[in-house]
Design a protein around this motif. Structure first.
Motif, PDB file in Angstrom:
ATOM      1  N   LEU A 176     -16.831  35.897 -52.800  1.00 21.47           N
ATOM      2  CA  LEU A 176     -17.992  35.149 -52.307  1.00 21.47           C
ATOM      3  C   LEU A 176     -18.523  35.747 -51.015  1.00 21.47           C
ATOM      4  CD1 LEU A 176     -16.720  31.488 -52.918  1.00 21.47           C
ATOM      5  CD2 LEU A 176     -18.329  32.787 -54.316  1.00 21.47           C
ATOM      6  N   HIS A 177     -17.606  36.229 -50.153  1.00 22.37           N
ATOM      7  CA  HIS A 177     -18.005  36.819 -48.869  1.00 22.37           C
ATOM      8  C   HIS A 177     -18.350  38.298 -48.974  1.00 22.37           C
ATOM      9  CE1 HIS A 177     -17.176  33.548 -45.963  1.00 22.37           C
ATOM     10  NE2 HIS A 177     -16.268  33.164 -46.844  1.00 22.37           N
ATOM     11  N   GLY A 178     -18.027  38.916 -50.093  1.00 22.67           N
ATOM     12  CA  GLY A 178     -18.255  40.353 -50.216  1.00 22.67           C
ATOM     13  C   GLY A 178     -17.368  41.156 -49.289  1.00 22.67           C
ATOM     14  N   LEU A 179     -16.129  40.699 -49.093  1.00 20.68           N
ATOM     15  CA  LEU A 179     -15.233  41.380 -48.163  1.00 20.68           C
ATOM     16  C   LEU A 179     -14.816  42.741 -48.725  1.00 20.68           C
ATOM     17  CD1 LEU A 179     -12.993  38.344 -47.151  1.00 20.68           C
ATOM     18  CD2 LEU A 179     -14.939  39.311 -45.920  1.00 20.68           C
ATOM     19  N   GLY A 180     -14.584  43.682 -47.824  1.00 23.87           N
ATOM     20  CA  GLY A 180     -14.199  45.014 -48.222  1.00 23.87           C
ATOM     21  C   GLY A 180     -15.377  45.956 -48.382  1.00 23.87           C
ATOM     22  N   ALA A 181     -16.587  45.416 -48.223  1.00 28.95           N
ATOM     23  CA  ALA A 181     -17.779  46.246 -48.387  1.00 28.95           C
ATOM     24  C   ALA A 181     -18.295  46.788 -47.053  1.00 28.95           C
ATOM     25  CB  ALA A 181     -18.876  45.435 -49.072  1.00 28.95           C
ATOM     26  N   GLY A 182     -17.564  46.540 -45.976  1.00 27.62           N
ATOM     27  CA  GLY A 182     -17.969  47.053 -44.670  1.00 27.62           C
ATOM     28  C   GLY A 182     -18.997  46.203 -43.959  1.00 27.62           C
ATOM     29  N   ALA A 183     -19.239  44.998 -44.466  1.00 24.61           N
ATOM     30  CA  ALA A 183     -20.234  44.123 -43.845  1.00 24.61           C
ATOM     31  C   ALA A 183     -19.589  43.270 -42.752  1.00 24.61           C
ATOM     32  CB  ALA A 183     -20.874  43.217 -44.892  1.00 24.61           C
ATOM     33  N   GLU A 184     -20.368  42.950 -41.739  1.00 25.78           N
ATOM     34  CA  GLU A 184     -19.904  42.152 -40.606  1.00 25.78           C
ATOM     35  C   GLU A 184     -19.767  40.683 -40.982  1.00 25.78           C
ATOM     36  OE1 GLU A 184     -21.307  42.592 -36.157  1.00 25.78           O
ATOM     37  OE2 GLU A 184     -22.631  41.198 -37.205  1.00 25.78           O
ATOM     38  N   VAL A 185     -18.795  40.021 -40.364  1.00 24.94           N
ATOM     39  CA  VAL A 185     -18.663  38.573 -40.494  1.00 24.94           C
ATOM     40  C   VAL A 185     -18.739  37.941 -39.109  1.00 24.94           C
ATOM     41  CG1 VAL A 185     -17.253  38.719 -42.588  1.00 24.94           C
ATOM     42  CG2 VAL A 185     -16.137  38.564 -40.334  1.00 24.94           C
ATOM     43  N   LEU A 186     -19.015  36.669 -39.090  1.00 23.67           N
ATOM     44  CA  LEU A 186     -19.056  35.880 -37.863  1.00 23.67           C
ATOM     45  C   LEU A 186     -17.930  34.866 -37.898  1.00 23.67           C
ATOM     46  CD1 LEU A 186     -20.423  34.669 -35.283  1.00 23.67           C
ATOM     47  CD2 LEU A 186     -21.855  33.318 -36.842  1.00 23.67           C
ATOM     48  N   LEU A 187     -17.116  34.841 -36.845  1.00 23.30           N
ATOM     49  CA  LEU A 187     -16.066  33.837 -36.697  1.00 23.30           C
ATOM     50  C   LEU A 187     -16.522  32.831 -35.649  1.00 23.30           C
ATOM     51  CD1 LEU A 187     -12.886  36.114 -36.515  1.00 23.30           C
ATOM     52  CD2 LEU A 187     -13.936  35.102 -38.537  1.00 23.30           C
ATOM     53  N   VAL A 188     -16.547  31.552 -36.024  1.00 17.92           N
ATOM     54  CA  VAL A 188     -16.973  30.498 -35.114  1.00 17.92           C
ATOM     55  C   VAL A 188     -15.750  29.664 -34.733  1.00 17.92           C
ATOM     56  CG1 VAL A 188     -18.456  28.487 -34.792  1.00 17.92           C
ATOM     57  CG2 VAL A 188     -19.261  30.422 -36.172  1.00 17.92           C
ATOM     58  N   PHE A 189     -15.448  29.621 -33.433  1.00 22.71           N
ATOM     59  CA  PHE A 189     -14.345  28.825 -32.906  1.00 22.71           C
ATOM     60  C   PHE A 189     -14.921  27.687 -32.065  1.00 22.71           C
ATOM     61  CE2 PHE A 189     -12.618  33.066 -33.521  1.00 22.71           C
ATOM     62  CZ  PHE A 189     -11.431  32.810 -34.182  1.00 22.71           C
ATOM     63  N   GLN A 190     -14.443  26.488 -32.281  1.00 21.97           N
ATOM     64  CA  GLN A 190     -14.933  25.312 -31.570  1.00 21.97           C
ATOM     65  C   GLN A 190     -13.789  24.649 -30.820  1.00 21.97           C
ATOM     66  OE1 GLN A 190     -18.279  23.495 -31.563  1.00 21.97           O
ATOM     67  NE2 GLN A 190     -17.064  22.887 -29.798  1.00 21.97           N
ATOM     68  N   GLY A 191     -13.954  24.472 -29.511  1.00 22.93           N
ATOM     69  CA  GLY A 191     -12.957  23.776 -28.725  1.00 22.93           C
ATOM     70  C   GLY A 191     -13.268  22.297 -28.628  1.00 22.93           C
ATOM     71  N   ARG A 192     -12.669  21.647 -27.648  1.00 24.18           N
ATOM     72  CA  ARG A 192     -12.934  20.219 -27.453  1.00 24.18           C
ATOM     73  C   ARG A 192     -14.382  20.017 -27.032  1.00 24.18           C
ATOM     74  NH1 ARG A 192      -7.279  20.461 -26.123  1.00 24.18           N
ATOM     75  NH2 ARG A 192      -7.753  21.666 -24.255  1.00 24.18           N
ATOM     76  N   HIS A 193     -14.945  18.899 -27.437  1.00 26.07           N
ATOM     77  CA  HIS A 193     -16.348  18.625 -27.130  1.00 26.07           C
ATOM     78  C   HIS A 193     -16.566  17.119 -27.100  1.00 26.07           C
ATOM     79  CE1 HIS A 193     -17.213  17.578 -31.373  1.00 26.07           C
ATOM     80  NE2 HIS A 193     -16.284  18.497 -31.630  1.00 26.07           N
TER      81      HIS A 193
END
Length: 208
Positions: A63-80
């Motif tokens: 689904l993500h197309g991993l392994g094709a050399g494309a960039e991904v975004l990692l979103v980390f959320q702390g306390r809010h």
């Protein structure tokens, strides 16, 4: 994220701290069928560089197309949490807001081989199991079978945007009032967020 200099940080240690404390991430990519988001735990590699270690369950790698050399975004959320203007000192802003910590990290995933994937899964399990009363660490024989349903990833973080919004643009009295309100009983009580505000103030992060 919105450009707000009072809240921005380019310190990799801010990223490390957030990932250590809140290792559940959202992985976003532009897959073959459009934007895709998945949610998985992440640990940081022990190297000096920022490198995320994680995995996805099959068939998320397709689904993500991993392994094709494309960039991904990692979103980390702390306390809010919500901050009411009624907590501010007289004459301060009347605008309600939200305090939070968040990191957007970008990188190109490297797909791990079977043994590397098992090593990451073993480390993930050990990291979280160590805190329970009777930890059940990953049996390697069982783990090898379970790992077949996952794809391990190593993601060097090429760039990141970090925001620690803890009322840095407010006057000292208003900041103290917000901390007190978050520690007090009420619908928006959030003592842990108050601790984050204290930490930001103590380290001078964004404070004038």
């Amino acid at each position: 994220m919105r450009n707000a200099p009072h809240h921005a940080s380019d310190d990799p240690e801010v990223v490390r701290a957030l990932v250590r404390e809140h290792p559940w991430t959202t992985i976003v990519s532009n897959g073959p069928d459009g934007l895709v988001a998945s949610h998985y735990p992440v640990l940081l590699d022990d190297s000096e560089e920022l490198v995320a270690l994680t995995h996805v369950g099959r068939p998320d790698e397709e689904l993500h197309g991993l392994g094709a050399g494309a960039e991904v975004l990692l979103v980390f959320q702390g306390r809010h949490g919500y901050v009411s203007p009624s907590w501010y000192a007289p004459g301060a802003s009347r605008a309600p807001t939200w305090n939070f910590t968040a990191v957007h990290a970008h990188g190109v995933p490297e797909v791990l081989d079977a043994e590397e994937n098992l090593a990451v899964l073993t480390r993930l399990v050990a990291h979280f199991e160590q805190h329970v009363e009777d930890p059940l660490y990953l049996d390697q024989e069982w783990g090898r079978r379970a790992a077949r349903g996952t794809v391990g990833l190593r993601i060097p973080i090429d760039r990141f945007t970090a925001k620690v919004k803890m009322s840095q643009d407010k006057d000292a009295q208003s900041v103290q009032n917000v901390i007190h309100a978050l520690r007090s009983p009420g619908p928006y009580a959030h003592p842990d967020l108050a601790e984050d505000m204290e930490r930001a103030r103590a380290t001078g992060l964004g404070y004038r």
